[in-house]
Design a protein around this motif. Structure first.
Motif, short mmCIF file in Angstrom:
data_model
loop_
_atom_site.label_atom_id
_atom_site.label_comp_id
_atom_site.label_asym_id
_atom_site.label_seq_id
_atom_site.Cartn_x
_atom_site.Cartn_y
_atom_site.Cartn_z
N ARG A 282 -11.74 3.80 -0.29
CA ARG A 282 -12.73 3.82 0.79
C ARG A 282 -13.61 2.57 0.75
NH1 ARG A 282 -16.44 8.58 1.22
NH2 ARG A 282 -16.73 8.13 -0.96
N ARG A 283 -13.93 2.10 -0.46
CA ARG A 283 -14.82 0.96 -0.63
C ARG A 283 -14.12 -0.36 -0.33
NH1 ARG A 283 -15.84 -1.72 -5.64
NH2 ARG A 283 -14.54 -0.15 -6.60
N LEU A 284 -12.87 -0.51 -0.79
CA LEU A 284 -12.19 -1.80 -0.74
C LEU A 284 -10.96 -1.84 0.18
CD1 LEU A 284 -12.13 -2.45 -4.58
CD2 LEU A 284 -13.59 -3.60 -2.92
N GLY A 285 -10.39 -0.69 0.48
CA GLY A 285 -9.09 -0.68 1.15
C GLY A 285 -7.96 -0.88 0.17
N LEU A 286 -8.28 -0.77 -1.12
CA LEU A 286 -7.30 -0.93 -2.21
C LEU A 286 -7.37 0.28 -3.12
CD1 LEU A 286 -8.00 -4.63 -3.17
CD2 LEU A 286 -6.06 -3.78 -1.87
N PRO A 287 -6.34 0.69 -3.79
CA PRO A 287 -5.00 0.16 -3.64
C PRO A 287 -4.46 0.49 -2.26
CG PRO A 287 -4.90 2.15 -4.94
CD PRO A 287 -6.36 1.85 -4.69
N PHE A 288 -3.52 -0.32 -1.83
CA PHE A 288 -2.95 -0.12 -0.51
C PHE A 288 -1.89 0.96 -0.56
CE2 PHE A 288 0.18 -1.45 2.79
CZ PHE A 288 -0.56 -1.00 3.85
N PHE A 289 -1.99 1.92 0.31
CA PHE A 289 -1.01 2.99 0.41
C PHE A 289 -0.26 2.83 1.73
CE2 PHE A 289 -4.68 4.96 -1.78
CZ PHE A 289 -4.10 5.13 -3.02
N GLU A 290 1.04 2.78 1.64
CA GLU A 290 1.84 2.72 2.85
C GLU A 290 1.88 4.12 3.46
OE1 GLU A 290 6.20 1.14 4.30
OE2 GLU A 290 5.78 1.35 2.18
N ASN A 291 1.66 4.21 4.75
CA ASN A 291 1.69 5.51 5.43
C ASN A 291 3.12 6.01 5.50
OD1 ASN A 291 -1.08 5.47 6.04
ND2 ASN A 291 -0.70 4.22 7.82
N PRO A 292 3.31 7.32 5.41
CA PRO A 292 4.66 7.86 5.58
C PRO A 292 5.10 7.75 7.04
CG PRO A 292 3.07 9.63 5.47
CD PRO A 292 2.32 8.35 5.18
N ALA A 293 6.37 7.77 7.25
CA ALA A 293 6.89 7.75 8.62
C ALA A 293 6.43 9.01 9.35
CB ALA A 293 8.42 7.70 8.59
N ARG B 11 6.46 -2.52 -3.29
CA ARG B 11 6.79 -2.28 -1.88
C ARG B 11 5.69 -2.65 -0.90
NH1 ARG B 11 11.75 -0.17 -2.10
NH2 ARG B 11 12.21 1.39 -3.65
N VAL B 12 4.51 -3.00 -1.41
CA VAL B 12 3.45 -3.46 -0.51
C VAL B 12 3.09 -4.93 -0.75
CG1 VAL B 12 2.49 -1.17 -0.11
CG2 VAL B 12 1.61 -2.55 -1.99
N GLY B 13 3.83 -5.62 -1.64
CA GLY B 13 3.68 -7.05 -1.80
C GLY B 13 2.82 -7.53 -2.94
N THR B 14 2.57 -6.70 -3.94
CA THR B 14 1.74 -7.09 -5.08
C THR B 14 2.62 -7.20 -6.31
OG1 THR B 14 -0.11 -5.88 -4.12
CG2 THR B 14 -0.31 -6.49 -6.43
N SER B 15 2.42 -8.26 -7.10
CA SER B 15 3.14 -8.41 -8.36
C SER B 15 2.19 -8.08 -9.52
CB SER B 15 3.69 -9.82 -8.51
OG SER B 15 2.64 -10.75 -8.63
N VAL B 16 2.72 -8.02 -10.74
CA VAL B 16 1.90 -7.66 -11.89
C VAL B 16 1.33 -8.87 -12.60
CG1 VAL B 16 1.92 -6.50 -14.14
CG2 VAL B 16 3.18 -5.52 -12.22
N SER B 17 2.11 -9.93 -12.75
CA SER B 17 1.69 -11.10 -13.52
C SER B 17 0.37 -11.67 -13.00
CB SER B 17 2.76 -12.19 -13.46
OG SER B 17 2.29 -13.38 -14.07
N ASN C 266 -1.97 -4.50 5.30
CA ASN C 266 -3.18 -3.78 4.93
C ASN C 266 -4.36 -4.48 5.57
OD1 ASN C 266 -5.26 -2.39 3.78
ND2 ASN C 266 -4.94 -3.11 1.71
N ASN C 267 -4.62 -4.19 6.85
CA ASN C 267 -5.73 -4.85 7.50
C ASN C 267 -7.09 -4.29 7.10
OD1 ASN C 267 -5.55 -2.50 8.94
ND2 ASN C 267 -4.82 -3.47 10.81
N LEU C 268 -7.11 -3.33 6.16
CA LEU C 268 -8.37 -2.84 5.63
C LEU C 268 -8.93 -3.80 4.58
CD1 LEU C 268 -7.46 0.91 5.10
CD2 LEU C 268 -8.72 -0.10 6.99
N TYR C 269 -8.07 -4.63 3.99
CA TYR C 269 -8.48 -5.58 2.95
C TYR C 269 -8.23 -7.00 3.45
CZ TYR C 269 -8.70 -8.01 -1.53
OH TYR C 269 -9.04 -8.87 -2.55
N LYS C 270 -9.29 -7.75 3.62
CA LYS C 270 -9.22 -9.15 4.06
C LYS C 270 -8.36 -9.33 5.31
CE LYS C 270 -10.39 -11.15 -0.36
NZ LYS C 270 -10.14 -12.23 -1.31
#
Length: 176
Positions: A101-112, A25-31, A64-68
């Motif tokens: 805190r260090r990377l901005g990852l993993p990205f967590f979507e904020n709740p509404a 749901r945040v745009g990351t795949s596993v492969s 996720n403007n916290l990462y790149k």
């Protein structure tokens, strides 16, 4: 007639999972080999709880403007930290918090957010789809026994913080 159940074993599920190119749901795949960035939005099926009518809605991937600066959602580091988060949850929450805190990852979507949160005035209904360092805890509070056992030291420590002894007050080295 005899029913035969075929158990493929966890290794087949693991292989399927590791080969998956579907985006979360945040745009990351596993492969590991799939580093193509997701499209701007994705279709989500739903069922209306009142009418029982099924439908589809296009959802925009959060940024996720916290990462790149929000330009990357599916690079190798994002995959590593996402898998690390999955592996250590729920046993090492402070490790995940430190990574975030260090990377901005993993990205967590904020709740509404329908109404402003009293303890978090920076997060409101106009900006909940953005990533902001002010939306996440910055530090652990000092132990509750410290003011009684070392009032002078506690007052000095709070003074060095430059704010209250709260989880949203950044540490001196993490000021933005």
């Amino acid at each position: 007639m005899e029913t035969v159940f075929r158990f493929e074993g966890p290794e087949s599920f693991g292989a399927q999972y590791k080969a998956s190119t579907a985006y979360n749901r945040v745009g990351t795949s596993v492969s590991w080999a799939h580093v193509a960035e997701p499209p701007a939005s994705y279709a989500m099926k739903f069922k209306d709880g009142y009418t029982n009518v099924e439908g589809t809605v296009n959802k925009i991937y959060p940024v996720n403007n916290l990462y790149k600066n929000g330009t990357v959602k599916n690079d190798l580091l994002t995959k590593i930290i996402t898998q690390k988060f999955i592996a250590q949850t729920p046993w090492l929450p402070l490790e995940a918090w430190s990574d975030h805190r260090r990377l901005g990852l993993p990205f967590f979507e904020n709740p509404a957010v329908e109404n402003p949160l009293v303890a978090m005035p920076a997060l409101n209904s106009s900006n909940y789809m953005t990533a902001n360092i002010k939306f996440f805890p910055q530090r652990l509070k000092y132990p509750s026994s410290l003011p009684a056992s070392n009032a002078k030291g506690y007052a000095q420590a709070v003074n060095f913080l430059g704010g209250e002894d709260g989880t949203l007050t950044p540490l001196w080295w993490a000021k933005h």
